[in-house]
Scaffold this active site. Structure first.
Site, short mmCIF file in Angstrom:
data_model
loop_
_atom_site.label_atom_id
_atom_site.label_comp_id
_atom_site.label_asym_id
_atom_site.label_seq_id
_atom_site.Cartn_x
_atom_site.Cartn_y
_atom_site.Cartn_z
N VAL A 172 -32.78 11.13 5.83
CA VAL A 172 -32.83 10.62 4.60
C VAL A 172 -31.73 9.28 4.61
O VAL A 172 -30.62 9.50 5.13
CB VAL A 172 -32.23 11.54 3.53
CG1 VAL A 172 -32.01 10.89 2.30
CG2 VAL A 172 -33.31 12.69 3.27
N ARG B 130 -27.16 13.50 -0.32
CA ARG B 130 -26.38 14.37 -1.25
C ARG B 130 -27.00 14.36 -2.67
O ARG B 130 -26.37 14.29 -3.85
CB ARG B 130 -24.90 14.07 -1.18
CG ARG B 130 -24.34 14.30 0.01
CD ARG B 130 -22.66 13.59 0.02
NE ARG B 130 -22.69 12.34 0.11
CZ ARG B 130 -22.91 11.70 1.17
NH1 ARG B 130 -22.99 12.41 2.34
NH2 ARG B 130 -22.91 10.49 1.24
N LYS B 131 -28.40 14.28 -2.67
CA LYS B 131 -28.90 14.18 -4.08
C LYS B 131 -30.24 15.23 -3.88
O LYS B 131 -30.96 14.99 -4.84
CB LYS B 131 -29.62 12.60 -4.28
CG LYS B 131 -28.25 11.75 -4.50
CD LYS B 131 -28.83 10.20 -4.70
CE LYS B 131 -27.75 9.30 -4.90
NZ LYS B 131 -26.51 9.44 -4.03
N TYR C 7 -28.51 23.76 6.17
CA TYR C 7 -29.51 24.44 6.64
C TYR C 7 -29.22 25.87 6.33
O TYR C 7 -30.04 26.89 5.84
CB TYR C 7 -29.99 24.34 8.23
CG TYR C 7 -30.25 22.97 8.19
CD1 TYR C 7 -31.15 22.27 7.42
CD2 TYR C 7 -29.85 22.36 9.73
CE1 TYR C 7 -31.61 21.01 7.82
CE2 TYR C 7 -30.20 21.08 9.97
CZ TYR C 7 -31.07 20.37 9.14
OH TYR C 7 -31.51 18.85 9.22
#
Length: 224
Positions: free
Chosen positions: A151, A157-158, A195
């Site tokens: 990403v 962090r979204k 994870y």
């Protein structure tokens, strides 16, 4: 002398208006969707791979070009070989997705022009995941191996990494596959934590073994 009376308790702070909270949270919507990549997406895929190599400090190992990607990807039906899901975002709703997050401030994408995929509808490529089938002899079932999940920095962090990983896992379940596997760099503690929070087990006892470059090419010599 009489004791002084205790001071009156502080007046409770007024609670913010719920209506105001709702309107402020909806000032900066960011809609997202995941779709199958096509050959037309190769330029964006190549740029994402390069950014990932920079992030992983592995640019010296990255020799992929747009030409080599075009020659080796998209030669088979999706999910039967190399498959790529692209993550796209837009300030406008997508017809096929209702996933939206509301940001406190407008998101600044310094590379928006580089990763724009639909200028008319203001759609930008924000990440990707590349995966392909493998097989577990212990389970006697196929599975998916995730080669890359990435990403772009301004979209982290979204919840988008979770969205990409969940899309692969959902496809595995849909096809009756037994598991989804990938590797993670040992210094990337944020990814490891992420994870594990998603339910993955990190196997510290396993090591990656790889033949590549001259070490692999020598096996093409008939003298061996």
């Amino acid at each position: 002398m009489a004791a002084a009376a205790p001071p009156p308790p502080p007046a409770p702070a007024p609670e913010p208006s719920i209506a105001f909270q709702e309107s402020s949270r909806r000032d900066n919507p960011l809609f997202s969707r995941i779709r199958l990549a096509t050959p037309a997406d190769v330029p964006h895929i190549h740029k994402l791979i390069h950014q990932m190599a920079v992030f992983e400090r592995l640019t010296d190992l990255c020799s992929a070009t747009e030409s080599s990607l075009s020659a080796t990807l998209f030669n088979s039906a999706p999910f039967t070989s190399f498959t790529i899901f692209l993550l796209e975002v837009s300030p406008k709703p997508f017809p096929s997705s209702d996933r939206v997050i509301y940001l406190d401030h407008p998101l600044i994408d310094p590379q928006r022009e580089t990763f724009i995929s639909d200028n008319v509808n203001d759609v930008t490529v924000a990440g990707f995941v590349l995966f392909f089938p493998n097989y577990s002899t212990f389970l006697a079932k196929p599975g998916f191996y995730i080669e890359d999940l990435f990403v772009r920095e301004c979209y982290r962090r979204k919840g988008f990494g979770r969205m990409l990983l969940s899309a692969v896992a959902k496809q595995a379940v849909k096809m009756g596959y037994g598991r989804v596997e990938w590797v993670v760099l040992d210094w990337n503690v944020n990814a490891i934590k992420f994870y594990e929070e998603m339910g993955a087990k990190v196997h510290d006892e396993w090591r990656i073994c790889r033949l590549t470059g001259p070490a692999l090419e020598k096996y093409g010599d008939d003298a061996i």
